[in-house]
Motif scaffolding. Structure first.
Motif, PDB file in Angstrom:
ATOM      1  N   ALA A  89     -10.783  10.959 -16.774  1.00 32.36           N
ATOM      2  CA  ALA A  89     -10.302   9.575 -16.732  1.00 32.36           C
ATOM      3  C   ALA A  89     -10.861   8.843 -15.513  1.00 32.36           C
ATOM      4  N   ASN A  90     -11.226   9.604 -14.475  1.00 36.72           N
ATOM      5  CA  ASN A  90     -11.756   9.017 -13.242  1.00 36.72           C
ATOM      6  C   ASN A  90     -13.265   9.167 -13.106  1.00 36.72           C
ATOM      7  N   THR A  91     -13.863  10.085 -13.858  1.00 34.51           N
ATOM      8  CA  THR A  91     -15.294  10.348 -13.670  1.00 34.51           C
ATOM      9  C   THR A  91     -16.183   9.626 -14.661  1.00 34.51           C
ATOM     10  N   GLY A  92     -15.607   9.150 -15.750  1.00 36.54           N
ATOM     11  CA  GLY A  92     -16.402   8.472 -16.762  1.00 36.54           C
ATOM     12  C   GLY A  92     -16.942   9.400 -17.842  1.00 36.54           C
ATOM     13  N   ALA A  93     -16.688  10.695 -17.741  1.00 32.93           N
ATOM     14  CA  ALA A  93     -17.106  11.615 -18.808  1.00 32.93           C
ATOM     15  C   ALA A  93     -16.230  11.341 -20.026  1.00 32.93           C
ATOM     16  N   THR A  94     -16.855  11.154 -21.161  1.00 31.51           N
ATOM     17  CA  THR A  94     -16.128  10.816 -22.382  1.00 31.51           C
ATOM     18  C   THR A  94     -15.725  12.082 -23.139  1.00 31.51           C
ATOM     19  N   ARG A  95     -14.893  11.889 -24.123  1.00 28.24           N
ATOM     20  CA  ARG A  95     -14.503  13.011 -24.981  1.00 28.24           C
ATOM     21  C   ARG A  95     -15.719  13.546 -25.726  1.00 28.24           C
ATOM     22  N   ALA A 121      -8.687  21.439 -24.007  1.00 30.18           N
ATOM     23  CA  ALA A 121      -9.098  20.034 -23.918  1.00 30.18           C
ATOM     24  C   ALA A 121      -8.298  19.172 -24.899  1.00 30.18           C
ATOM     25  N   LYS A 122      -8.145  19.639 -26.135  1.00 28.08           N
ATOM     26  CA  LYS A 122      -7.367  18.878 -27.117  1.00 28.08           C
ATOM     27  C   LYS A 122      -5.942  18.644 -26.634  1.00 28.08           C
ATOM     28  N   LYS A 123      -5.305  19.692 -26.138  1.00 27.51           N
ATOM     29  CA  LYS A 123      -3.926  19.577 -25.650  1.00 27.51           C
ATOM     30  C   LYS A 123      -3.864  18.620 -24.458  1.00 27.51           C
ATOM     31  N   THR A 124      -4.820  18.720 -23.567  1.00 31.01           N
ATOM     32  CA  THR A 124      -4.844  17.844 -22.386  1.00 31.01           C
ATOM     33  C   THR A 124      -5.051  16.398 -22.800  1.00 31.01           C
ATOM     34  N   TYR A 125      -5.969  16.147 -23.720  1.00 30.62           N
ATOM     35  CA  TYR A 125      -6.187  14.782 -24.204  1.00 30.62           C
ATOM     36  C   TYR A 125      -4.944  14.244 -24.913  1.00 30.62           C
ATOM     37  N   GLU A 126      -4.258  15.076 -25.679  1.00 30.85           N
ATOM     38  CA  GLU A 126      -3.015  14.646 -26.333  1.00 30.85           C
ATOM     39  C   GLU A 126      -1.970  14.235 -25.298  1.00 30.85           C
ATOM     40  N   GLN A 127      -1.867  15.021 -24.218  1.00 32.08           N
ATOM     41  CA  GLN A 127      -0.927  14.678 -23.145  1.00 32.08           C
ATOM     42  C   GLN A 127      -1.325  13.375 -22.483  1.00 32.08           C
ATOM     43  N   MET A 128      -2.604  13.214 -22.226  1.00 29.06           N
ATOM     44  CA  MET A 128      -3.090  11.980 -21.599  1.00 29.06           C
ATOM     45  C   MET A 128      -2.816  10.777 -22.491  1.00 29.06           C
ATOM     46  N   ALA A 130      -0.437  10.506 -24.740  1.00 36.63           N
ATOM     47  CA  ALA A 130       1.015  10.267 -24.748  1.00 36.63           C
ATOM     48  C   ALA A 130       1.434   9.550 -23.458  1.00 36.63           C
ATOM     49  N   GLU A 131       0.854   9.938 -22.347  1.00 34.84           N
ATOM     50  CA  GLU A 131       1.176   9.285 -21.069  1.00 34.84           C
ATOM     51  C   GLU A 131       0.724   7.830 -21.080  1.00 34.84           C
ATOM     52  N   SER A 132      -0.446   7.578 -21.663  1.00 33.75           N
ATOM     53  CA  SER A 132      -0.958   6.194 -21.739  1.00 33.75           C
ATOM     54  C   SER A 132      -0.104   5.327 -22.638  1.00 33.75           C
ATOM     55  N   ALA A 133       0.418   5.923 -23.713  1.00 35.17           N
ATOM     56  CA  ALA A 133       1.238   5.167 -24.654  1.00 35.17           C
ATOM     57  C   ALA A 133       2.627   4.866 -24.091  1.00 35.17           C
ATOM     58  N   ALA A 134       3.058   5.677 -23.150  1.00 39.37           N
ATOM     59  CA  ALA A 134       4.417   5.502 -22.582  1.00 39.37           C
ATOM     60  C   ALA A 134       4.501   4.382 -21.576  1.00 39.37           C
TER      61      ALA A 134
END
Length: 134
Positions: A89-95, A121-128, A130-134
């Motif tokens: 999220a800070n480095t600019g590397a995309t999924r 990675a999938k689990k981490t992206y899902e958490q990210m 969910a955090e963005s949606a909250a």
């Protein structure tokens, strides 16, 4: 166990880079959790990894992020994979970047290593997400 010398310029550069990549919250938690026992290790990685390698001009933070995730996945360093996926999220590397890197891991380091890292990675992206949606 703790040296009493003042932090070096490389340490200060490393701390700035570490914060830029991992975020203030992560670094603040790591700093708060440091004890006399592991503080020398925290200083070593701040100076060496962040102040030397991550601060070099030859690769962008995005490129370093991709390489780091691939290496950590190949080595089976699960917690570090998750931490560095979060740092994208800070480095600019995309999924897509990370997907491509993990395909390389599958071929050059083994399918099981890549398969496990993809799950992380999938689990981490899902958490990210969910955090963005909250």
């Amino acid at each position: 166990m703790r040296e009493t010398s003042a932090p070096s310029a490389r340490y200060h550069q490393g701390m700035a880079t570490r914060r830029a990549v991992l975020g203030d919250d992560h670094v603040d938690r790591a700093e708060a959790a440091a004890s006399d026992f592991d503080r020398p290790f925290q200083e070593l990685i701040t100076e060496g990894a962040w102040g030397t390698v991550w601060s070099r001009p030859g690769l962008t933070k995005r490129e370093r992020s991709i390489v780091t995730i691939a290496l950590l996945a190949a080595l089976g360093q699960d917690e570090e994979v998750a931490m560095h996926v979060r740092a994208t999220a800070n480095t600019g590397a995309t999924r897509d970047d990370i997907c491509e890197a993990l395909l390389h891991v599958a071929i050059y380091a083994g399918v099981p290593a890549a398969n496990h890292a993809i799950k992380i990675a999938k689990k981490t992206y899902e958490q990210m997400d969910a955090e963005s949606a909250a």
